[in-house]
Motif scaffolding. Structure first.
Motif, PDB file in Angstrom:
ATOM      1  N   ARG A 127       5.773  -6.014   4.395  1.00 59.28           N
ATOM      2  CA  ARG A 127       5.322  -6.234   5.759  1.00 59.28           C
ATOM      3  C   ARG A 127       3.796  -6.216   5.831  1.00 59.28           C
ATOM      4  O   ARG A 127       3.180  -7.048   6.477  1.00 59.28           O
ATOM      5  CB  ARG A 127       5.888  -5.139   6.667  1.00 59.28           C
ATOM      6  N   VAL A 128       3.199  -5.241   5.186  1.00 59.85           N
ATOM      7  CA  VAL A 128       1.740  -5.143   5.149  1.00 59.85           C
ATOM      8  C   VAL A 128       1.324  -4.731   3.756  1.00 59.85           C
ATOM      9  O   VAL A 128       1.749  -3.684   3.262  1.00 59.85           O
ATOM     10  CB  VAL A 128       1.219  -4.111   6.167  1.00 59.85           C
ATOM     11  N   ARG A 129       0.528  -5.532   3.131  1.00 58.13           N
ATOM     12  CA  ARG A 129      -0.019  -5.210   1.815  1.00 58.13           C
ATOM     13  C   ARG A 129      -1.521  -5.464   1.877  1.00 58.13           C
ATOM     14  O   ARG A 129      -1.983  -6.257   2.687  1.00 58.13           O
ATOM     15  CB  ARG A 129       0.628  -6.056   0.725  1.00 58.13           C
ATOM     16  N   PHE A 130      -2.276  -4.777   1.039  1.00 57.28           N
ATOM     17  CA  PHE A 130      -3.721  -4.975   1.075  1.00 57.28           C
ATOM     18  C   PHE A 130      -4.318  -4.601  -0.272  1.00 57.28           C
ATOM     19  O   PHE A 130      -3.727  -3.865  -1.056  1.00 57.28           O
ATOM     20  CB  PHE A 130      -4.357  -4.159   2.211  1.00 57.28           C
ATOM     21  N   ARG A 131      -5.486  -5.144  -0.528  1.00 53.27           N
ATOM     22  CA  ARG A 131      -6.250  -4.826  -1.730  1.00 53.27           C
ATOM     23  C   ARG A 131      -7.601  -4.293  -1.284  1.00 53.27           C
ATOM     24  O   ARG A 131      -8.399  -5.011  -0.682  1.00 53.27           O
ATOM     25  CB  ARG A 131      -6.429  -6.066  -2.604  1.00 53.27           C
TER      26      ARG A 131
END
Length: 280
Positions: A127-131
């Protein structure tokens, strides 16, 4: 939380980079970090129900519930143990029998939320991923032997490492903030670094737990003050990751709850926010 590859329960992940918009003057800003940031995810839990576009209520191996067998935990996570009221997310641990994986009986139920995905949502991304970015959570942990409250990050790849443990608090030693980073080095060896910091009793009130993840460092904060940093840039993950918050019961680390441990007990979350650097 030391996710193990032997965890074995049912799984998937879901992922969508939230669209990054320019920072607005009325957006909240990190209490621990200076500079220019844009908010890319937030939940103040002001409604009456969990926002399922933002959260799921199990690990990706969810099959009508889940647990973490790799840690020998004693709870079976159930969606009924996740609720929202009075502006707070509530993860409730109960002394309650439940039938879980392979017909096993669990003596406790509890709650977990992640920005990941459920088993039946594969191959959809999280649903929400980030780097890289800054994660901030205002929370109140429960007291009592056998409780293990955590805020952590896992990779979009569904591997057990890298894992960034923003916060871990054991209910019988709530005056110790535990932080860890688990990774695989250049020689493919599993490595872990960590730090325990003595604090006031974290179960006695609300605290803000936060972490900055940059390409060359990871910094941990408590109530806006830095408490630890890891600066070996060669070991720092560049993988996309997603967020988890959970209240485990028992296991190899927390130990079994005695009769004196109060049930039901709640792990309360006031808000969750994620920013990324607004560097143009």
């Amino acid at each position: 939380m030391r996710l193990s590859r032997s965890v074995a329960i049912a799984g998937i992940f879901l992922s969508i980079f939230l669209p990054f918009s320019a920072a607005r003057a009325d957006e909240p800003v990190p209490i621990a970090e200076k500079g220019s940031w844009r908010l890319v995810f937030g939940d103040d839990f002001d409604g009456s129900q969990l926002d399922r576009d933002k959260w799921t209520t199990c690990y990706w191996w969810n099959k009508d519930g889940c647990t973490n067998l790799g840690n020998a935990e004693l709870q079976w996570y159930r969606p009924e143990n996740v609720s929202i009221s009075d502006g707070h997310l509530r993860l409730t641990a109960r002394r309650q029998k439940a039938t879980g994986i392979e017909g096993r009986t669990f003596d406790y139920t509890s709650g977990i939320v992640t920005t990941g995905r459920d088993y039946d949502e594969l191959p959809r991304p999280s649903r929400v991923r980030f780097r890289y970015g800054h994660v901030e959570v205002k929370a109140k942990v429960p007291a009592g032997k056998g409780f293990w409250a955590a805020i952590w990050l896992l990779p979009e790849s569904r591997e057990s490492r890298p894992e960034i443990d923003l916060m871990e608090v054991l209910g019988d030693s709530a005056s110790t903030l535990r932080m860890h980073y688990h990774y695989v080095d250049a020689a493919s060896e599993k490595k872990s670094v960590g730090k325990d910091v003595e604090t006031p009793d974290l179960s006695a009130g609300w605290h803000v737990y936060s972490l900055t993840w940059d390409p060359d460092k990871i910094i941990w904060y408590l109530d806006g003050k830095e408490v630890w940093r890891h600066t070996d840039a060669a070991t720092i993950s560049s993988e996309e990751m997603y967020l988890l918050l959970n209240l485990a019961v028992g296991g190899e680390w927390a130990g079994s709850p005695p009769k004196s441990t109060k049930f039901p007990s709640q792990y309360l979350i006031d808000y969750v926010r994620i920013w990324q650097r607004d560097d143009g």
